[in-house]
Design a protein around this motif. Structure first.
Motif, mmCIF file in Angstrom:
data_model
loop_
_atom_site.group_PDB
_atom_site.id
_atom_site.type_symbol
_atom_site.label_atom_id
_atom_site.label_comp_id
_atom_site.label_asym_id
_atom_site.label_seq_id
_atom_site.Cartn_x
_atom_site.Cartn_y
_atom_site.Cartn_z
ATOM 1 N N MET A 1 0.811 -1.200 0.015
ATOM 2 C CA MET A 1 -0.097 0.090 0.086
ATOM 3 C C MET A 1 0.715 1.355 0.064
ATOM 4 S SD MET A 1 -2.870 1.218 2.637
ATOM 5 C CE MET A 1 -4.245 0.168 1.964
ATOM 6 N N LYS A 2 0.470 2.334 -0.728
ATOM 7 C CA LYS A 2 1.220 3.733 -0.943
ATOM 8 C C LYS A 2 1.272 4.226 0.662
ATOM 9 C CE LYS A 2 0.910 4.610 -5.724
ATOM 10 N NZ LYS A 2 -0.112 4.745 -6.318
ATOM 11 N N SER A 3 2.329 5.014 0.977
ATOM 12 C CA SER A 3 2.071 5.869 2.170
ATOM 13 C C SER A 3 2.728 7.309 1.479
ATOM 14 C CB SER A 3 2.906 5.222 3.229
ATOM 15 O OG SER A 3 4.282 5.195 2.922
ATOM 16 N N GLY A 4 2.500 8.227 2.435
ATOM 17 C CA GLY A 4 3.105 9.723 2.240
ATOM 18 C C GLY A 4 2.277 10.252 1.168
ATOM 19 N N ILE A 5 1.117 10.245 1.059
ATOM 20 C CA ILE A 5 0.213 10.827 0.083
ATOM 21 C C ILE A 5 -0.171 12.113 0.781
ATOM 22 C CG2 ILE A 5 -1.645 10.538 -1.433
ATOM 23 C CD1 ILE A 5 0.089 8.512 -2.248
ATOM 24 N N PHE A 6 -0.280 12.982 -0.140
ATOM 25 C CA PHE A 6 -0.742 14.436 0.303
ATOM 26 C C PHE A 6 -1.909 14.630 -0.392
ATOM 27 C CE2 PHE A 6 0.178 19.359 -0.182
ATOM 28 C CZ PHE A 6 -0.565 19.624 0.912
ATOM 29 N N ILE A 7 -3.261 14.794 0.161
ATOM 30 C CA ILE A 7 -4.576 15.008 -0.331
ATOM 31 C C ILE A 7 -5.074 16.384 0.320
ATOM 32 C CG2 ILE A 7 -6.972 14.064 -0.422
ATOM 33 C CD1 ILE A 7 -5.708 11.495 0.337
ATOM 34 N N LEU A 24 -12.933 11.713 5.870
ATOM 35 C CA LEU A 24 -11.934 10.851 5.118
ATOM 36 C C LEU A 24 -10.852 10.599 6.334
ATOM 37 C CD1 LEU A 24 -10.643 9.753 2.618
ATOM 38 C CD2 LEU A 24 -9.188 11.848 2.227
ATOM 39 N N ALA A 25 -10.302 11.508 6.892
ATOM 40 C CA ALA A 25 -9.468 11.096 8.104
ATOM 41 C C ALA A 25 -9.969 10.280 8.966
ATOM 42 C CB ALA A 25 -9.266 12.601 8.875
ATOM 43 N N SER A 26 -11.467 10.279 9.247
ATOM 44 C CA SER A 26 -11.815 9.239 10.178
ATOM 45 C C SER A 26 -12.012 7.885 9.798
ATOM 46 C CB SER A 26 -13.087 9.702 11.045
ATOM 47 O OG SER A 26 -14.289 9.106 10.441
ATOM 48 N N SER A 27 -12.474 7.906 8.533
ATOM 49 C CA SER A 27 -12.628 6.207 7.499
ATOM 50 C C SER A 27 -11.087 5.768 7.608
ATOM 51 C CB SER A 27 -13.199 6.616 6.230
ATOM 52 O OG SER A 27 -14.230 7.401 6.333
ATOM 53 N N LEU A 28 -10.359 6.491 7.263
ATOM 54 C CA LEU A 28 -8.794 6.241 6.917
ATOM 55 C C LEU A 28 -8.321 5.395 8.304
ATOM 56 C CD1 LEU A 28 -7.111 8.687 4.599
ATOM 57 C CD2 LEU A 28 -7.663 6.401 4.080
ATOM 58 N N PHE A 199 -13.787 8.231 -0.443
ATOM 59 C CA PHE A 199 -12.851 6.946 -0.027
ATOM 60 C C PHE A 199 -12.656 6.037 -0.788
ATOM 61 C CE2 PHE A 199 -12.564 2.834 2.499
ATOM 62 C CZ PHE A 199 -11.453 3.168 3.132
ATOM 63 N N ASN A 200 -13.597 5.892 -1.779
ATOM 64 C CA ASN A 200 -13.457 4.661 -2.726
ATOM 65 C C ASN A 200 -12.531 5.254 -3.632
ATOM 66 O OD1 ASN A 200 -15.239 2.875 -1.803
ATOM 67 N ND2 ASN A 200 -16.751 3.720 -3.233
ATOM 68 N N ILE A 201 -12.131 6.451 -3.953
ATOM 69 C CA ILE A 201 -11.353 7.040 -5.042
ATOM 70 C C ILE A 201 -9.782 6.898 -4.196
ATOM 71 C CG2 ILE A 201 -10.258 9.019 -6.172
ATOM 72 C CD1 ILE A 201 -12.914 9.882 -6.514
ATOM 73 N N VAL A 202 -9.548 7.411 -2.659
ATOM 74 C CA VAL A 202 -8.457 7.122 -2.056
ATOM 75 C C VAL A 202 -7.934 5.694 -1.805
ATOM 76 C CG1 VAL A 202 -7.558 7.691 0.196
ATOM 77 C CG2 VAL A 202 -8.982 9.414 -1.364
ATOM 78 N N ASN A 203 -9.021 5.051 -1.702
ATOM 79 C CA ASN A 203 -8.551 3.391 -1.481
ATOM 80 C C ASN A 203 -8.034 3.057 -2.860
ATOM 81 O OD1 ASN A 203 -8.598 1.728 0.636
ATOM 82 N ND2 ASN A 203 -10.307 0.481 -0.116
ATOM 83 N N ASN A 204 -8.643 3.214 -3.734
ATOM 84 C CA ASN A 204 -8.271 2.574 -5.098
ATOM 85 C C ASN A 204 -6.726 3.318 -5.381
ATOM 86 O OD1 ASN A 204 -10.322 1.458 -5.761
ATOM 87 N ND2 ASN A 204 -11.120 2.654 -6.980
#
Ligand code: ADP
Ligand code: TYD
Length: 208
Positions: A1-7, A24-28, A199-204
């Motif tokens: 899984m990718k990390s260090g992503i800036f949204i 988004l912060a709470s779902s992650l 959330f789906n976009i970020v998860n993908n």
């Protein structure tokens, strides 16, 4: 899984950015993904001091040029103290507004400063988000939502509806310059529908 992503979350005042950034912060977090939720102007102690100068008081108190410098000064502190350290630790950093707000508010709507905003950004900040959600919605509805909060931070809302209409077009236009990272989201749906879509976009992207 990718990390260090800036949204980043962008859009007109009252469009639902803060609601969605929080969701988004709470779902992650619920999915065990470490993240930092931050905002602009602000997001570090120095930048929060500059925020107060910007969001309170008379709508005409700063020229667009002075505003651009103040927002960029706040962003530099935010970048040094919050964004870069978070990304270095491999966290997802979620910011409620960032440089696209300067491109639109100071660059397009309050003076023809877009090229200067970009030059200053390249010189002093030079960091683009990996992913940006532009929450699009009817300015009349958003203005009503924003003013209903009565936050005391309404200097920009106080510019009125015509200003918000220009902003909306400015935000939509960003997609032409930054096609890949920008996702335009229909802000008139329910908060739950929007947060699921995001959330789906970020998860993908994280699992890509
Ligand atoms: P922004 O950060 O873009 O200014 P907020 O997230 O603070 O917007 O939302 C502005 C107001 O609208 C808040 O009172 C919030 O509860 C409400 N709101 C946010 N998203 C929605 C939505 N999808 N539908 C209806 N009301 C919403
Ligand atoms: P914010 O608190 O995010 O407002 P809202 O929740 O109403 O959307 O931001 C404060 C105001 O600052 C907002 O009206 C947009 C403005 N702004 C700029 O003009 N330029 C910028 O670079 C940024 C980050 C914000």
């Amino acid at each position: 899984m990718k990390s260090g992503i800036f949204i980043t979350f962008e859009g007109i005042d009252g469009s639902g950015k803060s609601t969605q950034a929080k969701a988004l912060a709470s779902s992650l977090k619920k999915n065990g993904i470490d993240n930092i939720l931050t905002r602009e102007p602000g997001g570090s102690s120095g930048a929060e001091i500059i925020r107060k100068l910007l969001v309170e008081g008379d709508p005409s108190k700063w020229s667009p040029e002075t505003e651009m410098l103040l927002f960029t000064a706040a962003r530099r502190d935010h970048l040094e103290k919050t964004i870069e350290p978070g990304l270095r630790e491999g966290k997802i950093v979620i910011s409620d507004r960032y440089v696209d707000s300067t491109r639109v508010y100071q660059g397009v709507t309050r003076g023809d400063l877009r090229q200067t905003v970009d030059k200053l950004h390249n010189l002093m900040i030079s960091k683009e988000p990996d992913l940006t959600f532009i929450i699009d919605m009817d300015p009349q509805e958003a203005l009503y939502r924003g003013l209903a909060r009565d936050s005391g931070e309404d200097r920009f809302e106080d510019f009125g509806l015509e200003f918000q209409l220009k902003l909306r077009n400015g935000f939509l236009d960003l997609k032409n310059s930054f096609t890949e990272r920008c996702h335009i989201i229909d802000g008139s749906k329910t908060s739950q529908q929007i947060s699921l879509e995001i959330f789906n976009i970020v998860n993908n992207i994280l699992n890509d």
